[in-house]
Design an enzyme around this catalytic site. Sequence first.
Site, mmCIF file in Angstrom:
data_model
loop_
_atom_site.group_PDB
_atom_site.id
_atom_site.type_symbol
_atom_site.label_atom_id
_atom_site.label_comp_id
_atom_site.label_asym_id
_atom_site.label_seq_id
_atom_site.Cartn_x
_atom_site.Cartn_y
_atom_site.Cartn_z
ATOM 1 N N CYS A 28 -13.934 -11.587 -17.580
ATOM 2 C CA CYS A 28 -15.055 -12.354 -18.062
ATOM 3 C C CYS A 28 -16.330 -11.860 -17.588
ATOM 4 C CB CYS A 28 -14.794 -13.776 -17.336
ATOM 5 S SG CYS A 28 -13.610 -14.839 -18.310
ATOM 6 N N LEU B 159 -10.689 5.415 9.548
ATOM 7 C CA LEU B 159 -10.809 4.536 11.017
ATOM 8 C C LEU B 159 -12.230 4.387 11.118
ATOM 9 C CD1 LEU B 159 -8.666 6.784 13.160
ATOM 10 C CD2 LEU B 159 -7.886 5.061 11.826
ATOM 11 N N GLN B 160 -13.251 4.695 10.358
ATOM 12 C CA GLN B 160 -14.478 4.379 10.474
ATOM 13 C C GLN B 160 -14.650 2.945 9.918
ATOM 14 O OE1 GLN B 160 -15.616 4.279 7.135
ATOM 15 N NE2 GLN B 160 -18.025 4.362 7.157
ATOM 16 N N LYS C 151 0.367 3.017 6.005
ATOM 17 C CA LYS C 151 -0.533 1.976 6.376
ATOM 18 C C LYS C 151 0.047 0.636 6.366
ATOM 19 C CE LYS C 151 -5.006 3.854 4.580
ATOM 20 N NZ LYS C 151 -6.081 3.638 3.331
ATOM 21 N N ASP D 180 0.868 -1.242 -0.162
ATOM 22 C CA ASP D 180 0.024 0.093 0.023
ATOM 23 C C ASP D 180 0.996 1.290 -0.071
ATOM 24 O OD1 ASP D 180 -1.908 2.162 0.783
ATOM 25 O OD2 ASP D 180 -3.418 0.446 1.450
ATOM 26 N N CYS E 159 -12.571 -14.978 -14.955
ATOM 27 C CA CYS E 159 -11.752 -13.929 -14.347
ATOM 28 C C CYS E 159 -12.929 -12.650 -14.310
ATOM 29 C CB CYS E 159 -10.673 -13.789 -15.044
ATOM 30 S SG CYS E 159 -10.690 -12.572 -16.289
ATOM 31 N N CYS F 83 -16.560 7.527 -4.783
ATOM 32 C CA CYS F 83 -17.006 6.537 -3.778
ATOM 33 C C CYS F 83 -16.767 7.360 -2.358
ATOM 34 C CB CYS F 83 -15.773 5.464 -3.520
ATOM 35 S SG CYS F 83 -15.942 4.311 -4.735
ATOM 36 N N CYS G 123 -8.472 -13.960 -20.831
ATOM 37 C CA CYS G 123 -8.314 -15.707 -20.642
ATOM 38 C C CYS G 123 -8.982 -16.260 -21.417
ATOM 39 C CB CYS G 123 -8.806 -15.885 -19.144
ATOM 40 S SG CYS G 123 -10.369 -15.951 -18.871
HETATM 41 ZN ZN LIG Z 1 -11.272 -13.924 -18.410
#
Ligand SMILES: [Zn+2]
Lengths: 272, 68
Positions: free
Chosen positions: A173, A70-71, A85, A61, A170, A187, A247
């Site tokens: 996919c 911290l929440q 971190k 990280d 994956c 976010c 893939c």
């Molecule tokens: Zn895939």
Amino acid sequence: MNLTDEQLERYSRHIILEQVGATGQEKLLSGKVLIIGAGGLGAPAGLYLAAAGVGTIGVIDSDSVELSNLQRQVIHHTPDVGTPKVESAAAKMRAINPDVTVRTYFDRAGPDNLVSLMSEYDFVIDGTDNFSSKYLINDAAWFARKFFSHAGILRFSGQLITVHPGQSACYRCLFPDPPEPGAVPSCSQAGVLGVLGGVIGTLQATEAIKYLLGEGELLTDALLTYDASSMEFRKVTVRRNPRCRLCGPSPTITSLEQQDQAVCDLSGSCKC
Amino acid sequence: MEITVNGDAVTLDGPLTIARLLVEQKVKMPDMVSVEHNGKILDRAEFETQQVQSGDTVEFLYFMGGGA
Ligand SMILES: [Zn+2]
């Protein structure tokens, strides 16, 4: 490996389990798990993997602890604000269990370092917070042929899937087209219920432990979704996508450097 | 017609396209959804053309980028 008396006591609740036993505990102690992101998902995963006696835990990280973490990021405590971190997380894991060797990487997981880093571990946990990293980890795990647990959380929901590269579906996919940059909600605006990381990150740790033990059925070819509002878990069966750019039988992504720019542009735009 | 959407039986006038189904099911952010139709993941370009018939199974899979 011979368990010491102290280890027999520490891991007694594992050892009495038929599916674990002393042999299974030894497997955990010789297991190596890489946690990418020491945040909402990585925090509970790191705590439980350390407690379980997973012998080597890597944490990568590039961020430092912030008050708004911290929440939900329960591995970090108030006095850790401002600390990297990885250092904060490592201190807690070592305190829980001195059996565990914690390797810290104060660095960003990128196309230059990820495949070689993954190759040093048995299982990888994706605890990152943006699409760019999630596609990158999926692709790196494919090139490293490494099992990993993908997860995401948002608002009152979370989901996860385990990927056995080349054998099971994956991330690409399931999600062939990354969302348009304009479509991605911030976010930090959308928010997330703090406990979601605990629920989903702990399920990721469960998958890592099952993988190391060789016990049970992994969450492959199934996306497990959790809605905290209705308290419903659903397991959506999925399968490999013959048109998968990574893939599938006719891949167009043949190296990590080929990551589409559209995805990379999303980096950092969806941090929570 | 009756179809199954995210595990729930749904009765709709049909047949209809995936794009129309996203509207009728009031999916708030269709750009943040991947669609599995009868077990097959669709490309976004197919949403406008792929028809949903009676008895079909559709799963909306949501992008969740969070984790920290
Ligand atoms: Zn895939």
